[in-house]
Every structure is written in structure tokens, then in C-alpha cells.
Design an enzyme around this catalytic site. Structure first.
Site, short mmCIF file in Angstrom:
data_model
loop_
_atom_site.label_atom_id
_atom_site.label_comp_id
_atom_site.label_asym_id
_atom_site.label_seq_id
_atom_site.Cartn_x
_atom_site.Cartn_y
_atom_site.Cartn_z
N HIS A 1 0.83 -1.22 0.00
CA HIS A 1 0.00 0.00 0.00
C HIS A 1 0.86 1.26 0.00
O HIS A 1 1.85 1.36 0.70
CB HIS A 1 -1.04 0.01 1.12
CG HIS A 1 -0.49 -0.03 2.52
ND1 HIS A 1 -0.12 1.11 3.20
CD2 HIS A 1 -0.27 -1.05 3.38
CE1 HIS A 1 0.29 0.78 4.41
NE2 HIS A 1 0.23 -0.52 4.55
N ASP B 1 6.27 0.36 6.65
CA ASP B 1 4.82 0.27 6.46
C ASP B 1 4.34 1.43 5.60
O ASP B 1 4.00 2.47 6.11
CB ASP B 1 4.14 0.28 7.83
CG ASP B 1 2.67 -0.07 7.74
OD1 ASP B 1 2.24 -0.55 6.69
OD2 ASP B 1 1.95 0.14 8.73
N GLU C 1 -4.85 1.88 2.71
CA GLU C 1 -4.95 0.69 3.57
C GLU C 1 -5.12 1.08 5.02
O GLU C 1 -5.88 0.46 5.76
CB GLU C 1 -3.67 -0.16 3.40
CG GLU C 1 -3.76 -1.53 4.09
CD GLU C 1 -3.35 -1.54 5.54
OE1 GLU C 1 -3.70 -2.49 6.25
OE2 GLU C 1 -2.68 -0.59 5.99
N GLU C 2 -4.40 2.13 5.44
CA GLU C 2 -4.31 2.43 6.87
C GLU C 2 -5.61 2.89 7.51
O GLU C 2 -5.91 2.52 8.63
CB GLU C 2 -3.22 3.49 7.12
CG GLU C 2 -1.81 3.02 6.78
CD GLU C 2 -1.30 1.90 7.69
OE1 GLU C 2 -2.06 1.44 8.56
OE2 GLU C 2 -0.14 1.49 7.52
N ASP D 1 3.22 -6.53 3.27
CA ASP D 1 2.84 -5.45 4.18
C ASP D 1 3.12 -5.87 5.62
O ASP D 1 2.27 -5.75 6.50
CB ASP D 1 1.35 -5.10 3.99
CG ASP D 1 0.94 -3.92 4.87
OD1 ASP D 1 1.83 -3.17 5.30
OD2 ASP D 1 -0.27 -3.76 5.13
N HIS E 1 3.84 2.36 12.56
CA HIS E 1 2.97 3.53 12.81
C HIS E 1 3.60 4.58 13.73
O HIS E 1 2.91 5.21 14.51
CB HIS E 1 1.62 3.08 13.41
CG HIS E 1 0.84 2.18 12.50
ND1 HIS E 1 -0.40 1.66 12.85
CD2 HIS E 1 1.09 1.70 11.26
CE1 HIS E 1 -0.86 0.90 11.88
NE2 HIS E 1 0.03 0.90 10.89
ZN LIG Z 1 0.70 -1.53 6.28
#
Ligand SMILES: [Zn+2]
Length: 476
Positions: free
Chosen positions: A289, A301, A335-336, A363, A434
């Protein structure tokens, strides 16, 4: 030049197949498959192109939350990167995405009459409402889970900030399992707390270890429940708050967040494609993503998943391999905090009656790959297991059932598609996930490239041999 090479290879491969008896053909296939895979690895491990792509995406574009100018830049950049590769087709797929903005840097402060005041790192959870410019201050009630919260009831929760403090279970070897055992607090915390009259939520960051950085991530609201502000607190901050609550249960927590959700924005999935020469209607997707959280650089990520997917196409082209089946690299958007890109892709595939043979998602970070997880039926899985010996020399030993990825998930059920997740080593993923420290510097070129080559190998095997019907020993 490239085209001629492709045609010649296809002709030679075709002639060899016609001439050989089945047992010999299988042996020949094993040998030629293993030669091709070796070439992918030789190329990937000595190339810097993918790594430089990651550098550009993370350093020049940076964090790219859906709806942000950086997300738009990432769309245009990845389109241009694939355009320059001379693929058969590069195109954008329109998708409306949520547009949430964090606003000012958050303030989190423990206010104790007994122990004084102490700043802690918090990050608003994605989709959260703000506290208003004045911020919000309230007493804190700590819980480990939803059952405990329910038992406290309205009387003890009303007007307070609910502090969900259940840590990762560090006994899990696979950290994804620890994440899976804790993340319900982040997703479901605000609704459960608001139902009992809470005014805010703090969630212990989704991390294995004690750190100062807070880990953001999406949360959910329900239409019929009041939306209350929700933040992640660093694991160190969570431990401190918990300790201070023990000595002063009356303490208050002050949080200030100016985040808000704005109207949806038009964005895109970005798709690059090499047409299959034998079965162009059968499609193999490899993807990651393109969006990321708005802190850090979205390196693990999921910058790595994106550049690895592009790298799979480059490896095919560079090695002069025209795949039998169509191979698509898909950079999914959103995606998030919405999964709109993944849903849109599946929707379009269904509407166009496209036949996806397999979809592979990377991912889970750009770390040393250990194998793949497969969502496949018995026959398909048996066929994949026939390729084990081809992949094992490269460290791909964990070939297990159960796998896929968020973005490819919506394809499930379409024409027997096999959903596959790249499984990198998971030990360091939740150090960065994140956070503001998910940066380019934390990615090892070699580890990431092992993943690119592993995906290229699997894409190649699926393209050559298909995944439905045929001998379970194919490729052996
Ligand atoms: Zn991800």
C-alpha cells in the site's frame, strides 16, 4: 531487443514442452525454474534501484496519509517510475478516500496532586475527533479489556478517560500474534468507553517493548455512539501512568488534540502490468500500500512493499522473462484508514470479470523474509508445496496456510484466487510500526531485496505452472 529475447525464450520453452515426456519435462522444469530463481536473487542482491526508489518515496515524499498532498505525490511518482520501465500498461484506478488530519502536535500530561505533573508522548488515533483547542482533562480509569470495563459500569466510567493498558503478550514468537491479541483495544476502545459515558480514551501503544514513541493507528466509531477523542500513549508513558495511578487514583490526565476529518478526496491505486504471453487473461497481483500514517516516513509500512512489488516487474524484465500469465504490481491506496483502494480494486476486478490466479501482498515490513502464508484450497496448497525445494535455499522455510493481506483481502472468493502474504521476520516490526521512527534508515537493502526476489520467484512459478489443476508435484 527485449521483445526479441522474450519471443525467443517463449518459443524455446514451448518447443521443449512439446518434445519432452512428462517425467523428463518435470525434471527440466525444476532445473530451468531453479536457474531463473537464482538469476532473480543475483540481480536483486546486487541492484540498488529498488532501494533508491524507497529512498525517494520516504525521504523526498515522506509520510503520505490518504488525502494528503504527499499521497498525491506518491501516486504520481510511482506512476512515473513504472512508466519509465517500459511495461505493457501503467494506469490509475480512481478511488475516493477519507481525509483525516492530525493538526497540532498532541499534548499529553499526567496531573497528580501528590506526584506533580509529567508529560508523556501521545498520538491521536486515526479517525479520532479532537479535544477542542482547550484540551480535555479528566480522571483516569485503567482497564485491561472490555469485560473489565463492562463490569465497572456507567457509575465508575462516566466523565472519565478510559485507559486501555493490556500489553502485547511477549511470549508469542510471531509478533503479529501479539498484535492481534491487543489491537482490539485500539479499534473498539472509543465506542465501548463512550457507551458508558467516558469522555476520552487512552490506548497503550501497539508495541512489544518499552519505548518513548507512541504508535498511532486507526480507530472506529459507531453512528449511534458519541465520538470521544482517542489517543495512543507510548508504552513507557503507559507504564508510568499505571504506576502513578496506583499511588494517586485521583490523578487527572490532560490531552489536547486538534485532529479532524475533512471531506473525502479523490485518489488512486497505481497499477503497472506485464501482459502474459500464453494466458493474458489470468492475472497475478503483487502489491503493497502506497499510503502510510502521517508520522515518520512509512518505510517498513509500507514503502518497502511498494518498491518490492515494482522490483518484481523489474526483475522479470531485466532477466528477459515474458511471463505466461499477466503480472500486475498494484500500489493500493488507503490501507491504513479505510481500505478503500483494496475494496475498489476487487470491485473493479469483479465488474470486469477478471480472473485473478493469485495475489501476493508485502505489508509486514521490509525484513528478512522467512516464507509465505497462503489462503488456498487443498489442491492449490499441495501444488505450492511442490515448489518448496526451489525456495528453501533462499531462507523461505515458513510456507504455511493462512495468509494474505488487508489490501488483497477483498479479492477473496473471486475465481478461486489464492491470497498470499510475504512473511518477513517479525521481531522488529512493532518497534517501528505507525511511528515517527519508521524511517528509511531502519531498512536493510539486502533484507528488503531478499523479499523482492522471493516474491519474484513465487510470481514466476505461479505464472509458469498456474495454480489450478495439474500435478501436485509440478515443478519438482
Ligand atoms: Zn501496512
Amino acid at each position: 531487443m527485449m521483445l526479441l529475447k522474450h519471443k525467443l525464450r517463449a518459443f524455446v520453452a514451448g518447443a521443449a514442452m512439446l518434445a519432452a515426456i512428462p517425467a523428463v519435462a518435470q525434471q527440466n522444469t525444476y532445473k530451468s525454474d531453479s536457474t531463473v530463481i537464482r538469476k532473480f536473487y543475483d540481480d536483486a542482491l546486487t541492484s540498488y534501484e529498488s532501494y533508491e526508489n524507497l529512498r525517494y518515496l520516504t525521504k523526498n515524499i515522506g509520510a503520505r496519509l490518504s488525502g494528503s498532498p504527499q499521497a498525491a505525490a506518491a501516486v504520481e511518482w510511482s506512476r512515473q517510475v513504472m512508466e519509465k520501465m517500459g511495461l505493457d500498461r501503467v494506469y490509475l484506478q480512481e478511488v475516493m478516500v477519507p481525509h483525516w488530519v492530525r493538526g497540532d502536535k498532541e499534548v499529553g500530561r499526567i496531573l497528580s496532586g501528590r506526584n506533580g505533573s509529567q508529560e508523556v508522548n501521545i498520538l491521536a488515533l486515526g479517525s479520532s475527533v479532537g479535544t477542542g483547542a482547550q484540551g480535555l482533562s479528566a480522571q483516569v480509569i485503567e482497564v485491561q479489556n472490555f469485560e473489565e470495563l463492562e463490569k465497572l459500569g456507567k457509575k465508575k466510567v462516566k466523565g472519565k478517560i478510559v485507559f486501555f493498558n493490556r500489553p502485547f503478550d511477549n511470549k508469542h514468537v510471531h509478533t503479529m500474534a501479539a498484535y492481534g491479541g491487543a489491537v482490539d483495544q485500539r479499534g473498539g476502545g472509543p465506542v465501548a468507553a463512550a457507551k458508558l459515558g467516558a469522555v476520552g480514551v487512552l490506548v497503550r501503544s501497539m508495541a512489544n517493548d518499552i519505548q518513548d514513541v507512541a504508535h498511532t493507528g486507526n480507530t472506529r466509531y459507531a453512528d449511534d455512539v458519541e465520538k470521544i477523542p482517542a489517543a495512543a500513549i507510548s508504552t513507557r508513558g503507559a507504564d508510568e501512568l499505571s504506576a502513578m495511578l496506583k499511588s494517586d487514583p485521583e490523578l487527572k490526565f490532560y490531552m489536547r488534540m486538534t485532529c479532524e476529518t475533512r471531506p473525502d478526496v479523490l485518489s488512486y491505486n497505481v497499477i503497472g502490468e506485464i501482459k502474459g504471453f500464453e494466458k493474458p487473461d489470468e492475472i497475478i497481483v503483487v502489491g503493497g500500500h502506497l499510503d502510510s500514517w502521517d508520522v515518520g516516513e512509512g518505510a517498513h509500512d509500507d514503502g518497502t512493499g511498494c518498491v518490492q512489488s515494482i522490483e518484481v516487474l523489474r526483475l522479470l524484465k531485466e532477466q528477459g522473462i515474458r511471463p505466461k500469465r499477466t503480472v500486475r504490481a498494484v500500489m493500493f491506496m488507503n490501507e491504513e484508514n479505510g481500505l478503500r483502494g483494496g475494496r475498489k480494486y476487487a470491485e473493479e476486478a469483479k465488474a470486469k470479470n477478471e480472473k485473478h490466479v493469485a495475489a501476493i501482498e508485502s505489508d509486514a515490513g521490509g525484513f528478512t523474509p522467512r516464507g509465505f502464508g497462503f489462503d488456498a484450497n487443498d489442491e492449490q496448497f499441495a501444488k505450492i508445496m511442490g515448489w518448496k525445494d526451489l525456495l528453501a535455499p533462499y531462507g523461505l522455510h515458513e510456507m504455511n496456510r493462512g495468509g494474505g493481506g488487508a489490501d488483497i483481502g477483498p479479492l477473496k472468493g473471486q475465481n478461486n484466487v489464492v491470497l498470499i502474504g510475504l512473511r518477513p521476520d517479525s521481531q522488529r516490526y512493532f518497534d517501528y510500526h505507525h511511528t515517527e521512527i519508521d524511517t528509511f534508515e531502519t531498512v536493510s537493502r539486502r533484507e528488503m531485496q531478499l523479499g523482492s526476489a522471493g516474491m519474484a520467484a513465487l510470481v514466476y512459478l505461479i505464472s509458469e505452472h498456474g495454480l489450478n489443476g495439474g500435478s501436485a508435484k509440478a515443478g519438482k
